[in-house]
Scaffold this active site. Structure first.
Site, PDB file in Angstrom:
ATOM      1  N   SER A 418     -12.318  43.343  16.433  1.00 46.27           N
ATOM      2  CA  SER A 418     -12.829  41.974  16.465  1.00 46.27           C
ATOM      3  C   SER A 418     -12.220  41.115  15.347  1.00 46.27           C
ATOM      4  CB  SER A 418     -14.357  42.000  16.392  1.00 46.27           C
ATOM      5  OG  SER A 418     -14.913  40.721  16.613  1.00 46.27           O
ATOM      6  N   ASP A 617     -16.067  41.375  28.129  1.00 49.64           N
ATOM      7  CA  ASP A 617     -16.300  40.777  26.818  1.00 49.64           C
ATOM      8  C   ASP A 617     -16.339  39.259  26.955  1.00 49.64           C
ATOM      9  OD1 ASP A 617     -16.339  39.995  24.174  1.00 49.64           O
ATOM     10  OD2 ASP A 617     -14.701  41.299  23.541  1.00 49.64           O
ATOM     11  N   HIS A 650     -18.073  43.861  24.045  1.00 46.64           N
ATOM     12  CA  HIS A 650     -17.354  43.670  22.790  1.00 46.64           C
ATOM     13  C   HIS A 650     -17.502  44.846  21.819  1.00 46.64           C
ATOM     14  CE1 HIS A 650     -15.193  41.138  19.971  1.00 46.64           C
ATOM     15  NE2 HIS A 650     -16.093  41.380  19.035  1.00 46.64           N
TER      16      HIS A 650
END
Length: 713
Positions: A418, A617, A650
């Site tokens: 991320s 996501d 995610h």
């Protein structure tokens, strides 16, 4: 004759002397503006700013008289300090800079013009000065001077206003999260009242039950071991890993301590302090096998200074004749720490790689759980004047440098999730710090965050985007972002905090725990949130940067133009008016297309990439990044592996129960096949049949535009 010649020489010196005095006064004023403390009455002489050192063309840090370092300041302020210093040193005369009555140093634009005008002259600092213009995605940060009554009033005004307003904002978010969870709670309650198990539909329900029973058995075995004061076969077999004997056990107290969870699986952690080039002290955690590694003492693990990529090998093996383990650095996501890699027992990515035979290091960004700086205090707004750019240019580079120093390797592997991928994408860019790519064998990106997903259009994110920068600072301050979150973390019971943390973050970022081991969920949220700056969150969510452009290194006009050329226009051209504008732009520029590599982010120094994209996501759009590589927009990027997991969200890329089989094994193989010193390293477990990656073959594949998916699973 001699007398008139002397008189002429004296009169000729007067203008030069006056100019020198004028320059000295200007320099003193400029230095005080950038110093650690005010210098009135010759107080704090060691804290005076003496020079701006440009780490990159866009990132100056301030050096003080005693060798200390202060964070980045606006470019024109740094240039002005250096120009005045150079004039005082005698390298540039005041006549070259212009008459004192029309001083070019009085305005930022004049400073920029002065810098470009002097580029052709040799031996001048101004010739080598970076341009004063900044990337539209990285606008200049505000300048906060040394402590003064006016600045203190300003800081306290923002702290008081932001305390109440940000707490109210957080309260609204918490209430919204709790309110939206009511229907789910009611459904589950009804199912249980009617003697139905609502968890039976979970995809890994049977495995969750098995692991829960195994943890209970391990706790009983640990209790028997403690009562008998010796290890038992039951306890060792319950761990399921040959040779690793836990030194912690029993019921999980759910604590924010990576060392504790490492010891539960037979490993351990040592903590290092790392100094960045702008003076921040950040944490680096080393995961190691206590059977073969000797922990360094406290002095060896403290910060060494801001110099990077220097020093010899300090690796300590109990058996020096053994080959070394290949080092890997892991970086965490937004509002997290690298403890996120240590919460799933043996199925944690950090512990999995360590037991596979890698030398694992966990990096943490500035401030984290304990904000530290060599000069600044928590209350100083300069402590919090940074965003994703500084995290990539300074933090990541300092961590890589320290790992290289401690291990003695010339290159390492890098794994990021991320926001960790974002700071790496930024740092490797050709306008930022491209030389970092020469220190990495591969960059493994999990849920790569380069383009925004549809979640950026949610109401609460839109609110943060529509308010002005000034109102943003009134609401969220100029220090830490909603610091009451960390206060709640420290006072709430861990079980309650874990449940609340999941509920709130699930509401904000559209996550679910469908694929996680729910028995460990409370543990997962003990390592978040951490301290981040309000400026950093403004970069992500404010009206000027990521939330506006929906990309980290291209403006929305640039990437929309690229997608029109590639025929891949996406849903982020939201409104009808935007679509009409796009169509007009397409018709106007149809015959003026740029070469595919003209807008490339990276140059030939970039390291190979490997990407794992979560197909479900909503926070980021990894597929768009893959298309960028597939369409040849980055001719220098070699994608050694790419994979899209359609059902993953995610956080599933690091926490899903099947992540070991679907991601971690592939990460392990990619790390090993891209290692450039395989003959000097131990072969990781499970990689005995993995051959080396050949760059020549990859480049040939790039020419056929097939490399980005050649290794996809």
């Amino acid at each position: 004759m001699m007398g008139s010649e002397t008189e002429h020489r004296q009169t000729g010196l007067q203008p030069s002397g006056a100019a020198t005095v004028h320059t000295a006064v200007e320099f003193a004023h400029q230095a005080e503006k950038l110093s650690l403390q005010t210098t009135q009455n010759n107080e704090y002489p060691d804290s005076v700013a003496v020079e701006a050192q440009f780490i990159t063309p866009q990132d100056p840090v301030i050096l003080t008289a005693d060798g200390g370092r202060l964070p980045t300041v606006p470019l024109e302020q740094a240039h002005k300090l250096n120009i005045l210093k150079e004039e005082l040193d005698g390298h540039v005369s005041k006549e070259d800079a212009g008459p004192a009555g029309n001083n070019p140093l009085t305005s930022p634009s004049a400073v920029a013009a002065l810098g470009s005008a002097e580029k052709q002259s040799e031996g001048s600092l101004r010739r080598s000065m970076p341009p004063t213009n900044t990337h539209p995605l990285f606008p200049p940060l505000p300048l906060y001077g040394p402590p003064s009554l006016l600045r203190d009033i300003q800081c306290w005004t923002f702290r008081i206003s932001s305390f109440f307003l940000s707490a109210a904002f957080l309260g609204v978010i918490v209430l919204g999260a709790l309110f939206t969870s009511i229907p789910k709670v009611c459904v589950k309650t009804w199912q249980r009242l009617t003697f139905r198990n609502p968890d039976l539909k979970r995809p890994f329900y049977k495995e969750e039950v098995r692991r829960q029973n195994m943890r209970k058995e391990q706790a009983r075995s640990w209790k028997r071991r403690k009562s008998q004061d010796r290890g038992t076969p039951d306890q060792e077999n319950a761990q399921g890993d040959d040779g690793y004997v836990p030194t912690e056990g029993g019921p999980d107290p759910v604590v924010c301590d990576v060392g504790y969870y490492a010891r539960r699986v037979g490993l351990d952690i040592e903590e290092f302090e790392v100094q960045t080039e702008d003076g921040f002290i950040i944490d680096l955690w080393h995961v190691y096998d206590p059977r073969e590694y000797s922990k360094l003492n406290d002095e060896e693990r403290t910060y060494r200074g801001p110099e990077l990529f220097t020093g010899d090998n300090r690796k300590r093996l109990r058996d020096p004749s053994q080959k070394r383990k290949y080092p890997v650095l892991l970086m965490h996501g937004l509002l997290q720490s690298s403890g996120a890699y240590c919460v799933n027992d043996d199925d944690s990515l950090a512990f999995y790689l360590c037991k596979s035979g890698f030398d694992v290091w966990l990096g943490n960004n500035r401030c984290g759980f304990h904000p530290k700086h060599t000069l600044l205090e928590y209350s100083d707004p300069r402590m919090w004047c940074w965003n994703i750019r500084q995290m990539g240019v300074f933090d990541l580079t300092a961590l890589v440098s320290r790992v290289l120093f401690e291990t003695g390797f010339e290159k390492i592997g890098l794994i990021c999730h991320s926001q960790g991928t974002t700071q790496t994408f930024v740092a490797l860019a050709k306008e930022q710090r491209p030389e970092l790519g020469e220190k990495l064998n591969v960059f493994c990106a999990l849920a790569p965050a380069a383009y925004a997903g549809p979640l950026i259009g949610k109401m609460y994110f839109k609110f943060m985007r529509v308010i002005s920068p000034g109102l943003f600072r009134v609401m969220f301050g100029i220090h830490a972002f909603i610091p009451i979150m960390m206060t709640m973390h420290s006072i709430l019971p861990s079980g309650f905090y874990g449940q609340l943390g999941y509920t709130v973050f699930s509401f904000l970022f559209d996550w679910t725990d469908t694929r996680w081991d729910r028995g460990l969920r409370d543990r997962m949220f003990q390592f978040a949130p951490v301290y981040v700056s309000a400026e950093s969150m403004r970069w992500w969510l404010g009206r000027e940067c990521f939330a506006k452009h929906k990309c980290i290194l291209s403006t929305k006009e640039e990437w929309r133009s690229e997608e029109r050329e590639d025929g891949t226009d996406g849903p982020l051209a939201e409104t009808a008016s935007q679509r009409r504008d796009s169509a007009l732009g397409h018709n106007t520029n149809e015959n003026h297309r740029n070469p595919k590599g003209a807008t490339a982010w990276y140059d030939e120094r970039v390291c190979p990439f490997a990407l794992w994209v979560a197909g479900n996501d909503n926070l980021v759009d990894g597929k768009k990044l893959l298309r960028r590589f597939e369409k040849g927009r980055e001719p220098h990027v070699r994608v050694v592996h790419s994979k899209v997991i359609p059902e993953y969200e995610h956080l599933d890329v690091i926490w899903a129960m099947d992540a070991v089989d679907r991601i971690f094994q592939e990460v392990r193989e990619v790390l090993w096949k891209t290692c450039d010193v395989r003959d000097k390293c131990r072969v990781p477990k499970g990689c005995e049949d993995v051959g080396p990656w050949k760059r020549e073959e990859s480049e040939a594949g790039d020419e056929d535009e097939e490399q980005s998916s050649s290794d996809s699973a």
